[in-house]
Design a protein around this motif. Structure first.
Motif, PDB file in Angstrom:
ATOM      1  N   PHE A  38      12.541  27.977  14.594  1.00 40.56           N
ATOM      2  CA  PHE A  38      13.348  27.630  15.772  1.00 40.56           C
ATOM      3  C   PHE A  38      13.856  28.890  16.467  1.00 40.56           C
ATOM      4  O   PHE A  38      14.040  28.903  17.688  1.00 40.56           O
ATOM      5  CB  PHE A  38      14.512  26.699  15.382  1.00 40.56           C
ATOM      6  CG  PHE A  38      15.655  27.380  14.680  1.00 40.56           C
ATOM      7  CD1 PHE A  38      16.770  27.802  15.370  1.00 40.56           C
ATOM      8  CD2 PHE A  38      15.608  27.607  13.307  1.00 40.56           C
ATOM      9  CE1 PHE A  38      17.826  28.430  14.721  1.00 40.56           C
ATOM     10  CE2 PHE A  38      16.653  28.221  12.644  1.00 40.56           C
ATOM     11  CZ  PHE A  38      17.760  28.639  13.349  1.00 40.56           C
ATOM     12  N   ILE A  39      14.061  29.962  15.693  1.00 38.23           N
ATOM     13  CA  ILE A  39      14.531  31.222  16.283  1.00 38.23           C
ATOM     14  C   ILE A  39      13.409  31.855  17.100  1.00 38.23           C
ATOM     15  O   ILE A  39      13.647  32.347  18.206  1.00 38.23           O
ATOM     16  CB  ILE A  39      15.058  32.179  15.196  1.00 38.23           C
ATOM     17  CG1 ILE A  39      16.250  31.551  14.463  1.00 38.23           C
ATOM     18  CG2 ILE A  39      15.455  33.524  15.797  1.00 38.23           C
ATOM     19  CD1 ILE A  39      16.737  32.316  13.243  1.00 38.23           C
ATOM     20  N   ARG A  72      18.527  39.506  13.020  1.00 35.32           N
ATOM     21  CA  ARG A  72      19.937  39.864  13.188  1.00 35.32           C
ATOM     22  C   ARG A  72      20.763  38.636  13.560  1.00 35.32           C
ATOM     23  O   ARG A  72      20.537  38.022  14.606  1.00 35.32           O
ATOM     24  CB  ARG A  72      20.052  40.940  14.271  1.00 35.32           C
ATOM     25  CG  ARG A  72      21.400  41.595  14.320  1.00 35.32           C
ATOM     26  CD  ARG A  72      21.327  42.872  15.141  1.00 35.32           C
ATOM     27  NE  ARG A  72      22.656  43.379  15.329  1.00 35.32           N
ATOM     28  CZ  ARG A  72      23.258  43.455  16.516  1.00 35.32           C
ATOM     29  NH1 ARG A  72      22.627  43.111  17.607  1.00 35.32           N
ATOM     30  NH2 ARG A  72      24.482  43.926  16.608  1.00 35.32           N
ATOM     31  N   ALA A  73      21.696  38.284  12.666  1.00 36.62           N
ATOM     32  CA  ALA A  73      22.516  37.089  12.858  1.00 36.62           C
ATOM     33  C   ALA A  73      23.996  37.447  12.778  1.00 36.62           C
ATOM     34  O   ALA A  73      24.374  38.468  12.196  1.00 36.62           O
ATOM     35  CB  ALA A  73      22.167  36.057  11.787  1.00 36.62           C
ATOM     36  N   ALA A 104      23.418  39.967  22.190  1.00 39.86           N
ATOM     37  CA  ALA A 104      22.373  40.733  21.501  1.00 39.86           C
ATOM     38  C   ALA A 104      21.944  40.153  20.160  1.00 39.86           C
ATOM     39  O   ALA A 104      20.844  40.433  19.687  1.00 39.86           O
ATOM     40  CB  ALA A 104      22.836  42.177  21.306  1.00 39.86           C
ATOM     41  N   PHE A 105      22.776  39.325  19.545  1.00 42.64           N
ATOM     42  CA  PHE A 105      22.391  38.759  18.251  1.00 42.64           C
ATOM     43  C   PHE A 105      21.235  37.782  18.445  1.00 42.64           C
ATOM     44  O   PHE A 105      21.292  36.922  19.317  1.00 42.64           O
ATOM     45  CB  PHE A 105      23.577  38.039  17.591  1.00 42.64           C
ATOM     46  CG  PHE A 105      24.692  38.960  17.199  1.00 42.64           C
ATOM     47  CD1 PHE A 105      24.523  39.873  16.167  1.00 42.64           C
ATOM     48  CD2 PHE A 105      25.905  38.935  17.868  1.00 42.64           C
ATOM     49  CE1 PHE A 105      25.546  40.739  15.807  1.00 42.64           C
ATOM     50  CE2 PHE A 105      26.941  39.791  17.520  1.00 42.64           C
ATOM     51  CZ  PHE A 105      26.750  40.700  16.486  1.00 42.64           C
ATOM     52  N   THR A 106      20.214  37.917  17.626  1.00 40.04           N
ATOM     53  CA  THR A 106      19.078  37.012  17.718  1.00 40.04           C
ATOM     54  C   THR A 106      19.503  35.600  17.358  1.00 40.04           C
ATOM     55  O   THR A 106      19.039  34.629  17.935  1.00 40.04           O
ATOM     56  CB  THR A 106      17.936  37.494  16.800  1.00 40.04           C
ATOM     57  OG1 THR A 106      17.667  38.876  17.094  1.00 40.04           O
ATOM     58  CG2 THR A 106      16.671  36.688  17.012  1.00 40.04           C
ATOM     59  N   LEU A 107      20.418  35.494  16.380  1.00 37.29           N
ATOM     60  CA  LEU A 107      21.000  34.207  16.006  1.00 37.29           C
ATOM     61  C   LEU A 107      22.513  34.357  15.991  1.00 37.29           C
ATOM     62  O   LEU A 107      23.046  35.207  15.285  1.00 37.29           O
ATOM     63  CB  LEU A 107      20.502  33.747  14.622  1.00 37.29           C
ATOM     64  CG  LEU A 107      21.110  32.435  14.124  1.00 37.29           C
ATOM     65  CD1 LEU A 107      20.666  31.272  15.004  1.00 37.29           C
ATOM     66  CD2 LEU A 107      20.719  32.180  12.678  1.00 37.29           C
ATOM     67  N   LEU A 108      23.185  33.528  16.755  1.00 34.26           N
ATOM     68  CA  LEU A 108      24.647  33.518  16.793  1.00 34.26           C
ATOM     69  C   LEU A 108      25.124  32.143  16.342  1.00 34.26           C
ATOM     70  O   LEU A 108      24.714  31.120  16.900  1.00 34.26           O
ATOM     71  CB  LEU A 108      25.156  33.802  18.211  1.00 34.26           C
ATOM     72  CG  LEU A 108      26.674  33.799  18.400  1.00 34.26           C
ATOM     73  CD1 LEU A 108      27.341  34.902  17.584  1.00 34.26           C
ATOM     74  CD2 LEU A 108      27.028  33.940  19.886  1.00 34.26           C
ATOM     75  N   VAL A 109      25.976  32.119  15.317  1.00 36.05           N
ATOM     76  CA  VAL A 109      26.564  30.872  14.829  1.00 36.05           C
ATOM     77  C   VAL A 109      27.992  30.787  15.343  1.00 36.05           C
ATOM     78  O   VAL A 109      28.812  31.663  15.050  1.00 36.05           O
ATOM     79  CB  VAL A 109      26.563  30.816  13.277  1.00 36.05           C
ATOM     80  CG1 VAL A 109      27.234  29.532  12.794  1.00 36.05           C
ATOM     81  CG2 VAL A 109      25.152  30.937  12.728  1.00 36.05           C
ATOM     82  N   ASN A 136      16.581  34.017  25.151  1.00 39.40           N
ATOM     83  CA  ASN A 136      16.555  35.324  24.494  1.00 39.40           C
ATOM     84  C   ASN A 136      16.975  35.263  23.032  1.00 39.40           C
ATOM     85  O   ASN A 136      16.747  36.214  22.291  1.00 39.40           O
ATOM     86  CB  ASN A 136      17.484  36.310  25.223  1.00 39.40           C
ATOM     87  CG  ASN A 136      16.982  36.606  26.609  1.00 39.40           C
ATOM     88  OD1 ASN A 136      15.822  36.929  26.795  1.00 39.40           O
ATOM     89  ND2 ASN A 136      17.850  36.466  27.600  1.00 39.40           N
ATOM     90  N   GLY A 137      17.627  34.195  22.631  1.00 39.21           N
ATOM     91  CA  GLY A 137      18.104  34.067  21.264  1.00 39.21           C
ATOM     92  C   GLY A 137      18.419  32.621  20.964  1.00 39.21           C
ATOM     93  O   GLY A 137      18.290  31.747  21.822  1.00 39.21           O
ATOM     94  N   SER A 138      18.828  32.374  19.734  1.00 41.10           N
ATOM     95  CA  SER A 138      19.193  31.027  19.301  1.00 41.10           C
ATOM     96  C   SER A 138      20.673  31.004  18.943  1.00 41.10           C
ATOM     97  O   SER A 138      21.194  31.973  18.402  1.00 41.10           O
ATOM     98  CB  SER A 138      18.372  30.626  18.079  1.00 41.10           C
ATOM     99  OG  SER A 138      17.004  30.543  18.406  1.00 41.10           O
TER     100      SER A 138
END
Length: 190
Positions: A38-39, A72-73, A104-109, A136-138
């Protein structure tokens, strides 16, 4: 990478989820998410359910899995994001630096999504942040609120429309149910 991700539950693990059937979690979907495809597709994930249903744990487990895939998360609670935004507004170039950092984080929670009603400045920031992240990211949203309640919690205006437009069309929705995992854990520790 896991340490720098700031996980609330650094030991969270998608392979060791308790009571998957009782909680109504879709095992196939959880297995698919653990592959982090999904990312690559720049999709979002929403973990939605009652208090204590394991949303934060699942968000942390997914971020940890991403880190193990060298992605990068970062994990942050919505109240902490609001506080960081308030501090950034008081600094020269602070808002630009803030938006660059979280975009900039590829995955941000984002945990505790919409727990509090965001004010106008916060809604503007969320729109800008999600616009920068779109494609650009998830982003993983952990929330107690069903999608039908989001628009009202976001202020019901143009910002609410725009924020939701950048989330709902490209998102995997995971119901975490009503089983209280905190209560279950506390009972098992006694």
């Amino acid at each position: 990478m896991i340490r720098r991700a700031g996980l609330r539950y650094p030991n969270a693990d998608l392979r060791r989820l308790d009571l998957v059937c009782e909680r109504g979690l879709d095992q196939e979907l959880i297995a698919q998410l653990s592959g982090c495809g999904f990312i690559e597709r720049k999709q979002n994930v929403v973990f939605q359910g009652f208090t204590g249903s394991g949303k934060s744990y699942l968000g942390c487990a997914l971020a940890k899995q991403a880190c193990q895939h060298r992605i990068r998360a970062h994990y942050i609670r919505m109240p902490d994001l609001a506080e960081a935004w308030a501090l950034a507004k008081d600094k020269s170039h602070g808002t630009t630096t803030f938006l660059k950092k979280y975009a900039a984080f590829t995955l941000l929670v984002i945990d505790e999504w919409l727990l509090d009603h965001p004010d106008e400045a916060m809604r503007s920031m969320l729109l800008e942040l999600l616009e920068r992240r779109y494609g650009n990211g998830s982003t993983v949203f952990c929330t107690q609120y069903a999608q039908k309640d989001w628009h009202q919690r976001l202020g019901s205006g143009v910002h609410a429309d725009a924020i939701m437009d950048r989330i709902v069309h490209n998102t995997i929705w995971v119901e975490t149910g009503s089983y209280n995992m905190r209560e279950h854990t506390a009972m098992n520790e006694q």
